[in-house]
Design an enzyme around this catalytic site. Structure first.
Site, short mmCIF file in Angstrom:
data_model
loop_
_atom_site.label_atom_id
_atom_site.label_comp_id
_atom_site.label_asym_id
_atom_site.label_seq_id
_atom_site.Cartn_x
_atom_site.Cartn_y
_atom_site.Cartn_z
N ARG A 88 17.90 21.59 68.02
CA ARG A 88 17.09 21.28 67.63
C ARG A 88 17.44 20.26 66.16
O ARG A 88 17.02 20.31 64.65
CB ARG A 88 17.26 22.89 65.78
N ARG A 127 3.75 36.67 59.17
CA ARG A 127 4.22 37.58 60.50
C ARG A 127 4.72 38.92 60.06
O ARG A 127 5.75 39.30 59.04
CB ARG A 127 5.04 36.47 60.78
N ARG A 161 11.00 39.12 58.65
CA ARG A 161 12.15 38.42 59.04
C ARG A 161 11.78 37.97 57.22
O ARG A 161 10.98 37.64 56.87
CB ARG A 161 11.42 37.58 59.77
N ARG A 172 12.12 25.62 56.04
CA ARG A 172 12.39 25.42 56.95
C ARG A 172 11.80 24.16 57.64
O ARG A 172 11.97 23.30 58.25
CB ARG A 172 12.53 26.82 57.45
P1 AMP Z 1 14.18 30.51 65.05
O1 AMP Z 1 13.72 32.46 65.45
O2 AMP Z 1 13.94 30.10 65.97
O3 AMP Z 1 12.89 30.85 63.78
O4 AMP Z 1 15.34 30.82 63.92
C1 AMP Z 1 15.62 31.10 62.71
C2 AMP Z 1 17.20 30.22 61.90
O5 AMP Z 1 17.55 30.25 63.24
C3 AMP Z 1 16.42 28.81 61.71
O6 AMP Z 1 15.70 28.79 60.62
C4 AMP Z 1 18.14 28.87 62.46
O7 AMP Z 1 18.67 28.76 60.64
C5 AMP Z 1 18.77 29.83 63.00
N1 AMP Z 1 18.58 29.01 63.99
C6 AMP Z 1 18.20 29.13 65.43
N2 AMP Z 1 18.45 27.93 65.84
C7 AMP Z 1 19.26 27.30 65.68
C8 AMP Z 1 19.58 26.40 65.78
N3 AMP Z 1 19.81 25.81 67.54
N4 AMP Z 1 20.54 25.30 65.33
C9 AMP Z 1 20.54 25.82 64.25
N5 AMP Z 1 20.18 26.72 63.91
C10 AMP Z 1 19.58 27.23 64.40
#
Ligand code: AMP
Length: 216
Positions: A88, A127, A161, A172
């Site tokens: 990311r 969602r 969520r 985000r």
């Molecule tokens: P997601 O489910 O992929 O939308 O991730 C939700 C949250 O988890 C993100 O907004 C970050 O706070 C954290 N997160 C998920 N993947 C990463 C990553 N590769 N690096 C840092 N934070 C992450």
């Protein structure tokens, strides 16, 4: 195959990743799901991750990279994996390259899911996700479950969520533009990126993705 899926929050990465991983018989590795599992189990890693996630910020690389590498080394990932939400930022992309190099492996493709910003906010605000299986995703307006609050597929409880509030979504998105988007150019230089539109029916997007991967 070893694939990275990128795209803004709300592009449908989780939904697509679940279908693609099944079609390609490789595990779906989502760092967001791994963090959420740690949070619900109350682990120290989960406690650390939670405050960053709820603020819409990235969890620090020291925590994230080790967790992703552990997962990629599990038995079911030997023949390949589909990464959803990792890397990311550039530091994570470089760490992934180093990890793959040290195991004599390479990425096969990076799929970039494109979706207009106003659509992202609409998608995320409505969602609703199943507690039993996070790949079962519904929407308060566009894809309502048959029974309010219950998953059609497994009857799990549907929830919103904590980081899906409009304010956190905007944060985000800003983080996505400043930290994650640069990895698309990083991978473009390696000739790995295909951009596909994430608009339309879920099955249409999956078809586009399979075509982009040369698996139609
Ligand atoms: P997601 O489910 O992929 O939308 O991730 C939700 C949250 O988890 C993100 O907004 C970050 O706070 C954290 N997160 C998920 N993947 C990463 C990553 N590769 N690096 C840092 N934070 C992450």
């Amino acid at each position: 195959m070893r694939i990275v899926l990128v795209g803004p929050p709300g592009a449908g990465k989780g939904t697509q990743a679940a279908y693609l991983a099944e079609n390609l018989s490789i595990p779906h590795i989502s760092t967001g799901d791994l963090f959420r599992a740690n949070i619900s189990q109350g682990t120290p890693l989960g406690r650390q991750a939670k405050e960053y996630m709820n603020a819409g910020r990235l969890v620090p690389d020291e925590v994230t990279i080790g967790m992703a590498e552990d997962r990629m080394q599990q038995e079911d990932a030997r023949e390949g994996f589909l990464l959803d939400g990792f890397p990311r930022n550039i530091g994570q992309a470089e760490a992934l390259d180093a990890f793959l190099r040290s195991h004599d492996l390479k990425l096969d493709a990076v799929l970039d899911l494109e979706v207009p910003e106003e659509e992202v906010v609409r998608r995320i605000a409505g969602r609703r996700i199943c507690r039993k299986d996070s790949s079962h995703v519904f929407h308060a307006e566009y894809q309502r479950p048959k029974t309010e609050g219950r998953c059609d597929e497994c009857e799990g409880e549907l929830y919103q969520r904590e980081d899906d509030s409009e304010e956190t979504v905007r944060k985000r998105l800003a983080v996505y533009h400043s930290e994650t988007e640069p990895i698309i150019d990083y991978y473009r230089e390696q000739g790995l990126v295909t951009t596909i539109s994430a608009l339309g029916a879920v099955t249409e997007v999956t078809e586009r993705a399979m075509t982009a991967l040369g698996r139609d």
